[in-house]
Design a protein around this motif. Structure first.
Motif, PDB file in Angstrom:
ATOM      1  N   PRO A   1      40.300  14.221  13.556  1.00 59.77           N
ATOM      2  CA  PRO A   1      40.312  15.688  13.581  1.00 59.77           C
ATOM      3  C   PRO A   1      38.927  16.225  13.255  1.00 59.77           C
ATOM      4  CG  PRO A   1      41.241  14.894  11.500  1.00 59.77           C
ATOM      5  CD  PRO A   1      40.824  13.674  12.290  1.00 59.77           C
TER       6      PRO A   1
ATOM      7  N   THR B   1      42.312  16.785  22.193  1.00 58.95           N
ATOM      8  CA  THR B   1      43.574  17.522  22.283  1.00 58.95           C
ATOM      9  C   THR B   1      43.688  18.556  21.173  1.00 58.95           C
ATOM     10  OG1 THR B   1      44.662  15.644  23.340  1.00 58.95           O
ATOM     11  CG2 THR B   1      46.100  17.272  22.309  1.00 58.95           C
ATOM     12  N   ILE B   2      44.186  19.716  21.563  1.00 58.37           N
ATOM     13  CA  ILE B   2      44.491  20.794  20.613  1.00 58.37           C
ATOM     14  C   ILE B   2      45.953  21.157  20.822  1.00 58.37           C
ATOM     15  CG2 ILE B   2      44.081  23.219  20.037  1.00 58.37           C
ATOM     16  CD1 ILE B   2      41.175  22.793  21.040  1.00 58.37           C
ATOM     17  N   THR B   3      46.704  21.230  19.740  1.00 57.34           N
ATOM     18  CA  THR B   3      48.121  21.578  19.853  1.00 57.34           C
ATOM     19  C   THR B   3      48.478  22.670  18.857  1.00 57.34           C
ATOM     20  OG1 THR B   3      48.530  19.242  20.344  1.00 57.34           O
ATOM     21  CG2 THR B   3      50.468  20.628  19.926  1.00 57.34           C
TER      22      THR B   3
ATOM     23  N   TYR C   1      40.994  26.013  15.035  1.00 51.22           N
ATOM     24  CA  TYR C   1      39.797  25.631  14.289  1.00 51.22           C
ATOM     25  C   TYR C   1      39.542  24.131  14.422  1.00 51.22           C
ATOM     26  CZ  TYR C   1      40.094  30.223  12.087  1.00 51.22           C
ATOM     27  OH  TYR C   1      40.131  31.574  11.865  1.00 51.22           O
ATOM     28  N   LEU C   2      40.580  23.396  14.778  1.00 55.59           N
ATOM     29  CA  LEU C   2      40.508  21.934  14.805  1.00 55.59           C
ATOM     30  C   LEU C   2      40.961  21.375  16.150  1.00 55.59           C
ATOM     31  CD1 LEU C   2      42.226  20.614  11.555  1.00 55.59           C
ATOM     32  CD2 LEU C   2      39.784  20.614  12.063  1.00 55.59           C
TER      33      LEU C   2
ATOM     34  N   PHE D   1      29.590  29.295  16.139  1.00 53.66           N
ATOM     35  CA  PHE D   1      30.648  28.698  15.333  1.00 53.66           C
ATOM     36  C   PHE D   1      30.912  29.562  14.098  1.00 53.66           C
ATOM     37  CE2 PHE D   1      31.694  24.824  12.451  1.00 53.66           C
ATOM     38  CZ  PHE D   1      33.048  25.066  12.564  1.00 53.66           C
ATOM     39  N   MET D   2      29.843  30.001  13.435  1.00 50.60           N
ATOM     40  CA  MET D   2      30.008  30.871  12.263  1.00 50.60           C
ATOM     41  C   MET D   2      30.713  32.164  12.658  1.00 50.60           C
ATOM     42  SD  MET D   2      29.419  31.233   8.974  1.00 50.60           S
ATOM     43  CE  MET D   2      27.962  30.363   8.415  1.00 50.60           C
TER      44      MET D   2
ATOM     45  N   HIS E   1      41.703  17.210  17.905  1.00 45.63           N
ATOM     46  CA  HIS E   1      41.755  15.769  17.628  1.00 45.63           C
ATOM     47  C   HIS E   1      41.074  15.052  18.787  1.00 45.63           C
ATOM     48  CE1 HIS E   1      44.878  16.969  14.730  1.00 45.63           C
ATOM     49  NE2 HIS E   1      44.618  15.827  14.118  1.00 45.63           N
TER      50      HIS E   1
ATOM     51  N   GLN F   1      50.715  29.686  12.308  1.00 46.11           N
ATOM     52  CA  GLN F   1      49.642  29.485  11.333  1.00 46.11           C
ATOM     53  C   GLN F   1      49.176  30.858  10.860  1.00 46.11           C
ATOM     54  OE1 GLN F   1      46.240  26.379  11.358  1.00 46.11           O
ATOM     55  NE2 GLN F   1      45.376  28.175  12.313  1.00 46.11           N
ATOM     56  N   MET F   2      49.402  31.150   9.566  1.00 45.70           N
ATOM     57  CA  MET F   2      49.134  32.488   9.050  1.00 45.70           C
ATOM     58  C   MET F   2      47.972  32.457   8.055  1.00 45.70           C
ATOM     59  SD  MET F   2      51.753  34.436  10.257  1.00 45.70           S
ATOM     60  CE  MET F   2      52.290  35.700   9.105  1.00 45.70           C
TER      61      MET F   2
ATOM     62  N   VAL G   1      34.345  31.576  12.667  1.00 49.30           N
ATOM     63  CA  VAL G   1      34.899  31.434  11.313  1.00 49.30           C
ATOM     64  C   VAL G   1      34.949  32.789  10.609  1.00 49.30           C
ATOM     65  CG1 VAL G   1      34.385  30.462   9.029  1.00 49.30           C
ATOM     66  CG2 VAL G   1      34.233  29.021  11.080  1.00 49.30           C
ATOM     67  N   ALA G   2      33.859  33.558  10.689  1.00 55.19           N
ATOM     68  CA  ALA G   2      33.787  34.842   9.988  1.00 55.19           C
ATOM     69  C   ALA G   2      32.744  35.688  10.703  1.00 55.19           C
ATOM     70  CB  ALA G   2      33.416  34.635   8.525  1.00 55.19           C
TER      71      ALA G   2
ATOM     72  N   ALA H   1      36.308  20.059  13.532  1.00 57.56           N
ATOM     73  CA  ALA H   1      36.193  21.482  13.872  1.00 57.56           C
ATOM     74  C   ALA H   1      35.684  21.630  15.305  1.00 57.56           C
ATOM     75  CB  ALA H   1      35.235  22.165  12.908  1.00 57.56           C
TER      76      ALA H   1
END
Lengths: 223, 223
Positions: free
Chosen positions: B57, B90-92, B41-42, B135-136, B44, B197-198, B139-140, B59
């Motif tokens: 950071p 970067t995404i980690t 979702y994020l 994007f929405m 940097h 990540q839960m 998310v959902a 979205a």
């Protein structure tokens, strides 16, 4: 940058750390800064070299008012941070997705910490060895006495670097959506979909023939 | 930067993205790049302005071979990215702590993606509206039809920016520890302490009076 000392419980914003966007989410409590760092295994470091900007994830830990990272001497990270250039370190915990009535008011709950300044190399061998033990303590408390500690060559080949927690900015969003009053009658579910970094069941190495220590058996329960 | 096109399943390294440290962890499969972005979702973003380096950071989401971010027009992020300066995103994902026999051989399992280049602003209103819907969806899924969509002022006040997934580098570590042969008799537990990540139980807004949609009821099961 405004002056501050270690006994303060809050940090003062500088020109780089004064939060302008959604300023009500600014949090300058040192306890918040510490908890964001202590909960994180990773930070992202923004720096520049002759090839441009980089954003590198690396392991981190805290001792008092310093954030520590380590890297192989030969790595770009060690070389660039060793030049003491001004960099920015960021840690972000994503805590949830916030669902509002208006698409525009959707948001995220998070806790982020930014640290500005420059890293300094830690050359003192005793300090280096102690700090690496501190890092092991964070990863698995009590394990340091069980493993083979770093030997001279390993420690000598590793750069330990730290940055003072002086010019910092934390930003925190919590709670539900903030919709505009005129949207209040829109019939849609609103609330938070929380996220959390959780421990999963340990995976023993196939070559493993020793009893399972407490920090492993308790890992899955201790999220 | 080497030339490439959308039909390739791998990306070619450039001078900025050729992985030198622990090169066996390099992964240039596009499927890996996509999965790292789509799970996040994020991201940097490392960039520079007149005050120095920043690591922000924000979205993110993906459409085809572009990573998208958005920000208020008045924000620093929108202003700086709008200047099309060279940045690094970067995404980690941290997948676990790797416990070895030697302190020095401890490691982490992770999947990281770095994207180099510059963002471009998306000005076309239809493209903007469609991308915000996308994007929405991330998310959902299905929620876009239930909420009040962005109105003209909201969309006009939001900068939508995208960066092409051309100059990218993924690095992935998986599996157990890699100890040196001479350490193999050290009697200590080795293996991986996994992290994930839960999703956590949804938190309805107190003002909420509508039935719970499927994407909310399934949230806690669908990690």
């Amino acid at each position: 940058m405004e002056k501050q000392n270690k006994t303060q419980t809050t940090t003062l914003p500088s020109e780089r750390t004064r939060i302008r966007r959604i300023a009500e989410n600014a949090n300058n409590e040192k306890a918040m800064l510490y908890s964001i760092i202590d909960e994180a295994y990773l930070c992202h470091i923004a720096f520049q070299d002759e090839k441009g900007m980089h954003c590198i994830p690396t392991a981190c830990w805290r001792e008092d008012d310093f954030l520590y990272v380590h890297a192989a001497n030969a790595s770009r990270l060690a070389k660039v941070l060793g030049r003491q250039q001004q960099i920015c370190v960021t840690i972000t915990h994503l805590d949830g997705l916030v669902l509002a009535r208006a698409a525009f008011n959707h948001s995220m709950n998070y806790r982020s910490a930014m640290i500005y300044g420059s890293f300094e190399q830690v050359h003192d061998p005793e300090h280096k060895a102690k700090s690496m033990e501190r890092f092991m303590d964070k990863v698995a408390s009590g394990r340091q006495t069980e493993v083979r500690p770093g030997n001279h060559a390993e420690l000598a080949g590793t750069s330990l670097m730290r940055i003072a927690l002086v010019e910092t900015a934390c930003k925190v969003r919590r709670g539900g959506p903030k919709d505009d009053a005129e949207d209040s009658a829109i019939p849609v579910w609103t609330g938070e979909l929380p996220l959390k970094q959780m421990h999963q069941p340990p995976v023993p190495d196939p070559a493993n023939q020793t009893p399972t220590p407490n920090y492993v058996t308790s890992w899955y329960q201790n999220t």
